[in-house]
Design a protein around this motif. Structure first.
Motif, PDB file in Angstrom:
ATOM      1  N   ASN A   1      23.945 -24.521 -16.999  1.00 13.48           N
ATOM      2  CA  ASN A   1      22.653 -24.249 -16.254  1.00 13.48           C
ATOM      3  C   ASN A   1      22.553 -22.844 -15.474  1.00 13.48           C
ATOM      4  OD1 ASN A   1      20.512 -26.145 -17.108  1.00 13.48           O
ATOM      5  ND2 ASN A   1      21.965 -27.356 -15.842  1.00 13.48           N
ATOM      6  N   TYR A   2      24.360 -22.919 -15.321  1.00 14.29           N
ATOM      7  CA  TYR A   2      24.863 -21.716 -14.266  1.00 14.29           C
ATOM      8  C   TYR A   2      25.320 -20.471 -14.551  1.00 14.29           C
ATOM      9  CZ  TYR A   2      27.347 -17.803 -11.569  1.00 14.29           C
ATOM     10  OH  TYR A   2      27.239 -16.900 -11.245  1.00 14.29           O
TER      11      TYR A   2
ATOM     12  N   ALA B   1      25.725 -28.332 -15.525  1.00 15.04           N
ATOM     13  CA  ALA B   1      26.501 -27.370 -14.314  1.00 15.04           C
ATOM     14  C   ALA B   1      26.675 -26.327 -15.057  1.00 15.04           C
ATOM     15  CB  ALA B   1      26.774 -27.746 -13.168  1.00 15.04           C
TER      16      ALA B   1
ATOM     17  N   ARG C   1      20.514 -31.798 -15.718  1.00 17.87           N
ATOM     18  CA  ARG C   1      21.064 -32.370 -17.024  1.00 17.87           C
ATOM     19  C   ARG C   1      20.118 -32.014 -18.393  1.00 17.87           C
ATOM     20  NH1 ARG C   1      24.230 -37.790 -16.035  1.00 17.87           N
ATOM     21  NH2 ARG C   1      25.730 -37.115 -13.280  1.00 17.87           N
TER      22      ARG C   1
ATOM     23  N   ASP D   1      19.917 -23.331  -5.947  1.00 19.69           N
ATOM     24  CA  ASP D   1      21.298 -23.966  -7.508  1.00 19.69           C
ATOM     25  C   ASP D   1      21.025 -25.056  -7.636  1.00 19.69           C
ATOM     26  OD1 ASP D   1      22.190 -25.156  -5.153  1.00 19.69           O
ATOM     27  OD2 ASP D   1      24.291 -24.255  -5.074  1.00 19.69           O
TER      28      ASP D   1
ATOM     29  N   MET E   1      20.472 -26.526 -10.866  1.00 24.30           N
ATOM     30  CA  MET E   1      21.946 -27.127 -11.762  1.00 24.30           C
ATOM     31  C   MET E   1      22.176 -28.043 -12.456  1.00 24.30           C
ATOM     32  SD  MET E   1      24.402 -23.545 -10.877  1.00 24.30           S
ATOM     33  CE  MET E   1      26.001 -24.372  -9.845  1.00 24.30           C
ATOM     34  N   ALA E   2      21.477 -28.989 -11.595  1.00 24.66           N
ATOM     35  CA  ALA E   2      21.840 -30.356 -11.907  1.00 24.66           C
ATOM     36  C   ALA E   2      20.769 -30.638 -12.714  1.00 24.66           C
ATOM     37  CB  ALA E   2      21.445 -30.511 -10.443  1.00 24.66           C
TER      38      ALA E   2
END
Length: 121
Positions: A13-14, A10, A35, A29, A32-33
């Motif tokens: 990704n952010y 996360a 992986r 959002d 962001m998960a």
């Protein structure tokens, strides 16, 4: 975030979103998960983190950790931009020499420095 793969993903990704490395706009959002860290360009993220690392010395611990996480996920990334890797390695070495960082940042920057220098040879 330490030792939490979902939180590490996360975070990266952010950062990718914030630094303009995502290939597509995001409506929410959920990205962001991811992986697998897909959908963004790691070189663009490396450039953005390197720039922020230099321009935002007050956030050295956050940038150190994020650089470490990115290079852990993509250890050959410095080969994609040797000049950037060389410049970043110099900055990391100076910060390590100054000794004004947390012990965790010292460990993570030590690993970053190793990856950056290893790719130059």
């Amino acid at each position: 975030m330490a030792d939490d793969d979902a939180a590490e993903a996360a975070n990266l990704n952010y950062w990718a979103y914030w630094m303009g490395a995502l290939r597509e706009p995001q409506a929410n959002d959920r990205f962001m998960a991811d992986r697998a860290l897909t959908g963004w360009d790691p070189v663009t993220l490396l450039r953005g983190l390197a720039r922020g690392f230099v321009e935002s010395p007050g956030y050295v611990d956050l940038y150190a950790h994020s650089l470490w996480a990115l290079l852990t996920a993509h250890p050959s990334l410095p080969q994609a931009s040797p000049a950037l890797a060389h410049s970043l390695a110099g900055r990391v070495a100076r910060i390590l020499d100054d000794g004004v960082i947390s012990s965790r940042s010292r460990r993570e920057l030590g690993a970053v420095h190793y990856v950056l220098r290893d790719q130059q040879h």
